[in-house]
Enzyme design. Sequence first.
Site, mmCIF file in Angstrom:
data_model
loop_
_atom_site.group_PDB
_atom_site.id
_atom_site.type_symbol
_atom_site.label_atom_id
_atom_site.label_comp_id
_atom_site.label_asym_id
_atom_site.label_seq_id
_atom_site.Cartn_x
_atom_site.Cartn_y
_atom_site.Cartn_z
ATOM 1 N N HIS A 62 35.233 45.402 58.583
ATOM 2 C CA HIS A 62 35.371 45.470 60.047
ATOM 3 C C HIS A 62 35.788 44.115 60.611
ATOM 4 C CE1 HIS A 62 31.519 43.626 61.523
ATOM 5 N NE2 HIS A 62 30.998 44.089 60.399
ATOM 6 N N GLU A 203 33.033 48.350 64.627
ATOM 7 C CA GLU A 203 31.920 48.662 63.734
ATOM 8 C C GLU A 203 30.595 48.329 64.380
ATOM 9 O OE1 GLU A 203 29.000 47.569 60.373
ATOM 10 O OE2 GLU A 203 29.685 46.470 62.150
ATOM 11 N N ASP A 226 31.184 43.750 53.530
ATOM 12 C CA ASP A 226 30.431 43.258 54.680
ATOM 13 C C ASP A 226 29.545 42.106 54.220
ATOM 14 O OD1 ASP A 226 29.061 43.191 57.263
ATOM 15 O OD2 ASP A 226 29.695 45.265 57.508
ATOM 16 N N HIS A 317 24.172 37.873 63.047
ATOM 17 C CA HIS A 317 24.039 38.319 64.438
ATOM 18 C C HIS A 317 23.461 37.225 65.333
ATOM 19 C CE1 HIS A 317 24.784 42.889 64.455
ATOM 20 N NE2 HIS A 317 25.389 42.349 63.422
#
Length: 342
Positions: A62, A203, A226, A317
């Site tokens: 992604h 994504e 990923d 994140h």
Amino acid sequence: MKELLEMLSNASGVSGFEDEIRDLMMNQLEGHVDEMYVDNLGNLIAIKKGKSEGKKVMLAAHMDEIGLIVRYIDEKGFIKFSKLGGINDQMLLNHQVYIETSHGKVLGVIGSKPPHRMKQAEKKKVIEYENMFIDIGAASKEEAEERVSVGDPIIIKSDFAELNNDLIMGKAMDNRVGCAILLEVMKRSRTDATIYGVGTVQEEVGLKGAKTSAYSINPDMALALDVTISGDHPGIKEEEAPAKAGAGPCIILTDASGRGLITHPQVKELLISVALEENIPHQVEVSEGGTTDATAIHLTRAGIPTGVISPPSRYIHTPVSVVNVQDVENAVKLILAVLKKL
């Protein structure tokens, strides 16, 4: 590889606004694939043809990163925003950002009420993003609206840098690491299979690009590329996240406690056996956390045997994360070796 990761990390592409990173990837793939196009949703699909009787293999990474979007501009020119993707509010405050507009990038900083004016009870709480704002130095709503529009994407500013022991840090390693792996595999692969290298969109907000591209391609097998949580730092127990940076890419056996992907048995056996045969450093992981494009891909049409290869990443994140470059290289080696087996 470091130069490629730096280029990808510094590029912008929050969910739904992946144009810059897609163009960069297309430039990298020029001359290395037989066909390349962008589908209706914005996915990049690059094809490297094999033998006519060969299998179709989809490699999905992604392109999007977590970010923000302009929601409202107040009378004093301060900007309220919404989140795109899973971001902890405590990670946002006082970071520099740039807003991508039709006139170019506008620099700003995320602010809130200063701690000096907070009551004691307020100081103990995480400030929620609804109570934050972005300051672009505008003196009024009118001045701000000359530079910024509602719906403009916002990227958290973070510069790429090298650390010791093959570690690099930068923004959006989730999932520019997967994009780098995809690019290198498409450049280096030699196999009888036809390889579909897919840079998927959105994504982080629902695996959207993976759903449409997998339906269109309908491959015989797929691998999602990923990153996974690297738990080799203070504040986390090894049993909660046993993957370690520098120990090799992870072969994911399940994620989201099975609500996401349970890797197809033949794909699992193929990935692990090739890693052992080729003596490629690797780790295996059973994850209780998030999921990847593989969850959408493996449920497409009549079902697609799918696996996931994920180098570990510290602090995913967040505005900056850390990855071991050798893990990324070993992920490339593993996929190339798997493709030869096909």
